[in-house]
Design a protein around this motif. Structure first.
Motif, PDB file in Angstrom:
ATOM      1  N   PHE A  25      53.963-102.092  33.770  1.00 40.66           N
ATOM      2  CA  PHE A  25      53.573-101.535  32.466  1.00 40.66           C
ATOM      3  C   PHE A  25      52.396-100.613  32.727  1.00 40.66           C
ATOM      4  O   PHE A  25      51.335-101.088  33.134  1.00 40.66           O
TER       5      PHE A  25
ATOM      6  N   ASN B 161      61.700-105.024  22.415  1.00 41.62           N
ATOM      7  CA  ASN B 161      60.408-105.710  22.272  1.00 41.62           C
ATOM      8  C   ASN B 161      60.555-107.117  21.724  1.00 41.62           C
ATOM      9  O   ASN B 161      61.458-107.412  21.009  1.00 41.62           O
TER      10      ASN B 161
ATOM     11  N   PRO C 293      50.412-119.722  34.204  1.00 39.84           N
ATOM     12  CA  PRO C 293      49.467-119.583  33.090  1.00 39.84           C
ATOM     13  C   PRO C 293      49.890-118.464  32.133  1.00 39.84           C
ATOM     14  O   PRO C 293      50.752-117.655  32.477  1.00 39.84           O
ATOM     15  N   ASN C 294      49.279-118.428  30.971  1.00 34.10           N
ATOM     16  CA  ASN C 294      49.602-117.372  30.013  1.00 34.10           C
ATOM     17  C   ASN C 294      49.345-115.998  30.633  1.00 34.10           C
ATOM     18  O   ASN C 294      48.343-115.803  31.298  1.00 34.10           O
ATOM     19  N   GLY C 295      50.277-115.100  30.417  1.00 33.68           N
ATOM     20  CA  GLY C 295      50.116-113.748  30.950  1.00 33.68           C
ATOM     21  C   GLY C 295      50.543-113.609  32.397  1.00 33.68           C
ATOM     22  O   GLY C 295      50.365-112.561  33.006  1.00 33.68           O
ATOM     23  N   ALA C 296      51.155-114.672  32.956  1.00 32.17           N
ATOM     24  CA  ALA C 296      51.538-114.636  34.373  1.00 32.17           C
ATOM     25  C   ALA C 296      52.761-113.757  34.617  1.00 32.17           C
ATOM     26  O   ALA C 296      52.985-113.283  35.728  1.00 32.17           O
ATOM     27  N   GLY C 297      53.559-113.555  33.575  1.00 31.43           N
ATOM     28  CA  GLY C 297      54.754-112.730  33.742  1.00 31.43           C
ATOM     29  C   GLY C 297      56.060-113.478  33.508  1.00 31.43           C
ATOM     30  O   GLY C 297      57.140-112.981  33.820  1.00 31.43           O
ATOM     31  N   LYS C 298      55.982-114.661  32.922  1.00 32.55           N
ATOM     32  CA  LYS C 298      57.192-115.458  32.688  1.00 32.55           C
ATOM     33  C   LYS C 298      58.133-114.768  31.707  1.00 32.55           C
ATOM     34  O   LYS C 298      59.314-114.579  31.976  1.00 32.55           O
ATOM     35  N   THR C 299      57.578-114.410  30.547  1.00 31.41           N
ATOM     36  CA  THR C 299      58.427-113.790  29.525  1.00 31.41           C
ATOM     37  C   THR C 299      58.997-112.456  30.024  1.00 31.41           C
ATOM     38  O   THR C 299      60.177-112.165  29.808  1.00 31.41           O
ATOM     39  N   THR C 300      58.179-111.697  30.709  1.00 30.48           N
ATOM     40  CA  THR C 300      58.650-110.416  31.230  1.00 30.48           C
ATOM     41  C   THR C 300      59.813-110.624  32.200  1.00 30.48           C
ATOM     42  O   THR C 300      60.820-109.913  32.150  1.00 30.48           O
TER      43      THR C 300
ATOM     44  N   ALA D 226      53.307-106.337  35.860  1.00 32.28           N
ATOM     45  CA  ALA D 226      53.294-107.614  35.154  1.00 32.28           C
ATOM     46  C   ALA D 226      54.105-108.630  35.945  1.00 32.28           C
ATOM     47  O   ALA D 226      53.861-109.836  35.883  1.00 32.28           O
TER      48      ALA D 226
ATOM     49  N   ARG E 256      49.998-101.201  35.837  1.00 36.43           N
ATOM     50  CA  ARG E 256      49.881-102.594  36.257  1.00 36.43           C
ATOM     51  C   ARG E 256      51.249-103.244  36.414  1.00 36.43           C
ATOM     52  O   ARG E 256      52.125-103.051  35.574  1.00 36.43           O
TER      53      ARG E 256
HETATM   54  N1  LIG Z   1      55.556-104.446  26.502  1.00 36.12           N
HETATM   55  C1  LIG Z   1      54.440-104.596  27.240  1.00 36.12           C
HETATM   56  N2  LIG Z   1      53.609-103.571  27.458  1.00 36.12           N
HETATM   57  C2  LIG Z   1      52.505-103.716  28.207  1.00 36.12           C
HETATM   58  N3  LIG Z   1      52.132-104.845  28.799  1.00 36.12           N
HETATM   59  C3  LIG Z   1      52.909-105.922  28.632  1.00 36.12           C
HETATM   60  C4  LIG Z   1      54.108-105.852  27.845  1.00 36.12           C
HETATM   61  N4  LIG Z   1      54.694-107.066  27.860  1.00 36.12           N
HETATM   62  C5  LIG Z   1      53.890-107.855  28.602  1.00 36.12           C
HETATM   63  N5  LIG Z   1      52.826-107.177  29.073  1.00 36.12           N
HETATM   64  C6  LIG Z   1      51.776-107.716  29.970  1.00 36.12           C
HETATM   65  O1  LIG Z   1      52.391-108.292  31.079  1.00 36.12           O
HETATM   66  C7  LIG Z   1      51.728-109.474  31.456  1.00 36.12           C
HETATM   67  C8  LIG Z   1      52.709-110.616  31.510  1.00 36.12           C
HETATM   68  O2  LIG Z   1      53.076-110.997  30.199  1.00 36.12           O
HETATM   69  P1  LIG Z   1      54.153-112.098  29.882  1.00 36.12           P
HETATM   70  O3  LIG Z   1      55.352-111.844  30.707  1.00 36.12           O
HETATM   71  O4  LIG Z   1      54.328-112.151  28.425  1.00 36.12           O
HETATM   72  O5  LIG Z   1      53.421-113.413  30.408  1.00 36.12           O
HETATM   73  P2  LIG Z   1      53.761-114.939  30.109  1.00 36.12           P
HETATM   74  O6  LIG Z   1      55.070-114.999  29.386  1.00 36.12           O
HETATM   75  O7  LIG Z   1      53.802-115.586  31.452  1.00 36.12           O
HETATM   76  O8  LIG Z   1      52.651-115.466  29.279  1.00 36.12           O
HETATM   77  C9  LIG Z   1      50.600-109.678  30.470  1.00 36.12           C
HETATM   78  O9  LIG Z   1      49.419-109.217  31.062  1.00 36.12           O
HETATM   79  C10 LIG Z   1      50.996-108.828  29.302  1.00 36.12           C
HETATM   80  O10 LIG Z   1      49.855-108.345  28.657  1.00 36.12           O
END
Ligand SMILES: Nc1ncnc2c1ncn2[C@@H]1O[C@H](COP(=O)(O)OP(=O)(O)O)[C@@H](O)[C@H]1O
Ligand SMILES: [Mg+2]
Lengths: 304, 236
Positions: free
Chosen positions: A15, B236, A39-46, A20, A18
């Motif tokens: 992104f 999104n 941890p939160n923000g680790a990249g799981k959802t991505t 993710a 950076r």
């Molecule tokens: N659409 C996006 N645009 C920019 N940054 C993103 C986006 N989606 C996620 N991020 C960033 O990517 C990182 C990983 O997020 P995410 O995958 O949601 O983590 P998790 O699910 O592990 O908490 C975070 O730092 C988040 O801010």
């Protein structure tokens, strides 16, 4: 060997400037409950969004059921059920209508709606508009929707997030029953080690976008139990001796540490120390909790 | 494609969008009823030779801004159903192509507005009969009044669907749509190539069919661009 259900290589998502998710190699065998921990923000959802074709990887490949996701996305998605982050629903519709709107798209039989409603125990609430549901009920409805198409693979992103303890227990039991009763492979993410510990058979730990551990939960647990600490005088000399004898020792805070060591080897170590006239005051096994391991792996970031 | 439409129709259950679809044409006919009621003498004299033509003319005049405003609201409502709980991620993780999902939304908006246009035809016809303009009503003229602006505004249906779907915050598409409605009202003296002029059916050839055709053709182009954009973007 068991068939591999999900396999990614070098999976990355950027992104801006950076990453993710960086170079993630997932490996998930059939029939496992794979706990995706970080941890939160680790990249799981991505990562999960890429597995579902919702986001395009910047780099790397994804194979699900041995098929390239990029080339055969719809074929793959037919066999996958998912729940990403917070539950999605149409609040003005009843639970049944919500499921019906999805069922039509999946071409699933109408009877399947009753089946999934009963699996998540929402049969009695089926005729109520979903906007009045509790978060736990919405989450269960989301799981019901994920199950509609009779998936072989279920991908659940933090399904217990924000639920009260009884809701968490309910979802956990539901998840644990799936592979047994329906032969489903499950990828479930969480930022709570305790969650994963209670349901997963395989674990992948992600931190700052990188996979730092991936193996069975037993291996992770084993790692937490076999640390032998020896207290002696002149620890540094003793440490050098052990190294010269080919032992994999570490010197920490004036104590010798040996991890993953067999009974046989530890007896040799002690004999050698005694022969060289090092006083051995204490030999103790230090149990690190899974929590310690997790904190150690993630560099102290984000525990419970 | 029918499956997608059926699924979208389930999602529209009990939504005020249906009221809007009815209220738009009903409002136009009601305003015309008032218009002719208050100025009966004057208007029947003005349109003495062709009473039906006069009614069609007056109604068409009101129908254009109603249509422009209506399509803006309908597109936004259709998109909001998915935006509200971020249902896109659930919808697009199903084994249905993004192109089809986008096309479904476009079709749904077109279908709903087609219903509105048809209702307009019916309401104006009833009004003319009530006003005793004669039973030899010009069905073709009525159909043109109802469907030409509809076709001419296809460009805006595509634009609004694209905008409303692309962004969660509906303030922008709504503003664009409302400004467009105002622009189309004052676009008489604008050049023919300006899309906002098309729903008025005014052009230098003097045939409204050209405006309708231009709107339809350009609408298809915009739909296509929107679909490509939608399939390329991450969800999104
Ligand atoms: N659409 C996006 N645009 C920019 N940054 C993103 C986006 N989606 C996620 N991020 C960033 O990517 C990182 C990983 O997020 P995410 O995958 O949601 O983590 P998790 O699910 O592990 O908490 C975070 O730092 C988040 O801010
Ligand atoms: Mg997350």
């Amino acid at each position: 060997m068991k068939e591999t259900i999900i396999k990614t290589s070098g999976l990355s998502k950027k992104f801006g400037t950076r990453y993710a998710v960086a170079n993630v190699d997932l490996h998930i065998p059939r029939g496992e409950i794979y706990g995706f921990l970080g941890p939160n923000g680790a990249g799981k959802t991505t990562t999960i969004r890429m597995l579902l074709g919702l986001a395009k990887p910047t780099n790397g490949t994804i194979q699900i059921f041995g098929k390239d996701l990029k080339k055969e996305k719809l074929e793959v998605l037919k066999r996958v059920g998912s729940l990403v982050e917070y539950p999605s629903y149409y609040g003005h519709l009843t639970a049944r209508e919500n499921l019906e709107a999805i069922r039509i798209l999946l071409d699933a039989p109408k009877t399947r709606i009753d089946e999934v409603l009963s699996i998540v125990r929402l049969t009695r609430e089926a005729k109520r508009p979903v906007k009045g549901f509790s978060l736990g009920m919405k989450q269960r409805l989301g799981i019901a929707a994920a199950l509609l198409g009779n998936p072989e693979l279920l991908i659940l992103d933090e399904p217990t997030n924000g639920l009260d303890p009884s809701g968490i227990l309910e979802i956990r039991e539901l998840i644990k029953s799936m592979p047994k009763e329906h032969g489903i492979t499950i990828l479930v993410s969480s930022h709570l080690l305790s969650e994963i510990d209670l349901m997963a058979t395989q674990v992948g730990i992600i931190s700052k976008g990188r996979m730092i551990f991936q193996d069975s939960i037993e291996t992770l647990r084993r790692r937490s139990s076999s640390n032998i600490v020896i207290k002696t005088d002149e620890a540094e000399e003793a440490w050098k001796l052990l190294l010269s004898k080919g032992h994999n020792a570490e010197l920490e805070q004036g104590r010798l540490q040996l991890s993953n060591i067999s009974d046989h080897e530890i007896s040799k170590v002690i004999a050698e120390l005694v022969e060289s006239r090092f006083p051995v005051y204490r030999v103790q096994e230090e149990k690190k909790s899974l929590e310690d391991i997790f904190l150690e792996l993630t560099g102290g970031e984000g525990g419970l | 494609m029918l499956k997608i439409l059926a699924s979208d129709l389930i999602k529209m259950k009990r939504k005020i969008i249906w009221l809007l679809i009815f209220l738009g044409p009903f409002g136009v006919a009601a305003l015309e009823a008032v218009n002719f009621g208050l100025r009966y003498e004057y208007l029947t004299k003005e349109y003495e030779k062709d009473l039906w033509g006069g009614l069609i003319n007056e109604a068409g005049f009101l129908a254009t801004p109603a249509l422009m405003l209506g399509l803006t609201l309908i597109a936004s409502m259709i998109a909001s159903i998915e935006h509200q709980t971020n249902a896109w991620k659930q919808l697009l993780a199903l084994p249905v192509s993004k192109l089809r999902i986008f096309t479904g939304k476009m079709l749904l908006a077109s279908l709903l507005l087609l219903i509105s246009s048809t209702l307009l035809l019916i309401f104006v016809l009833i009004l003319g009969l009530v006003l005793k303009f004669g039973s030899d009503f010009p069905l073709l003229g009525l159909a043109k009044m109802a469907y030409y602006p509809y076709l001419a505004s296809m460009t805006f249906i595509a634009v609004q669907i694209w905008l409303s779907i692309s962004m969660k915050n509906q303030a922008i598409p709504l503003t664009v749509g409302i400004l467009g409605t105002i622009l189309s009202l004052i676009s008489f003296r604008f050049p023919d190539w300006l899309p906002w002029k098309w729903p008025l059916l005014e052009n230098s050839w003097g045939d409204p069919a050209y405006s309708a055709l231009a709107g339809l053709a350009f609408g298809i182009v915009i739909y296509f661009l929107g679909a490509v954009d939608f399939t390329r973007k991450d969800v999104n």
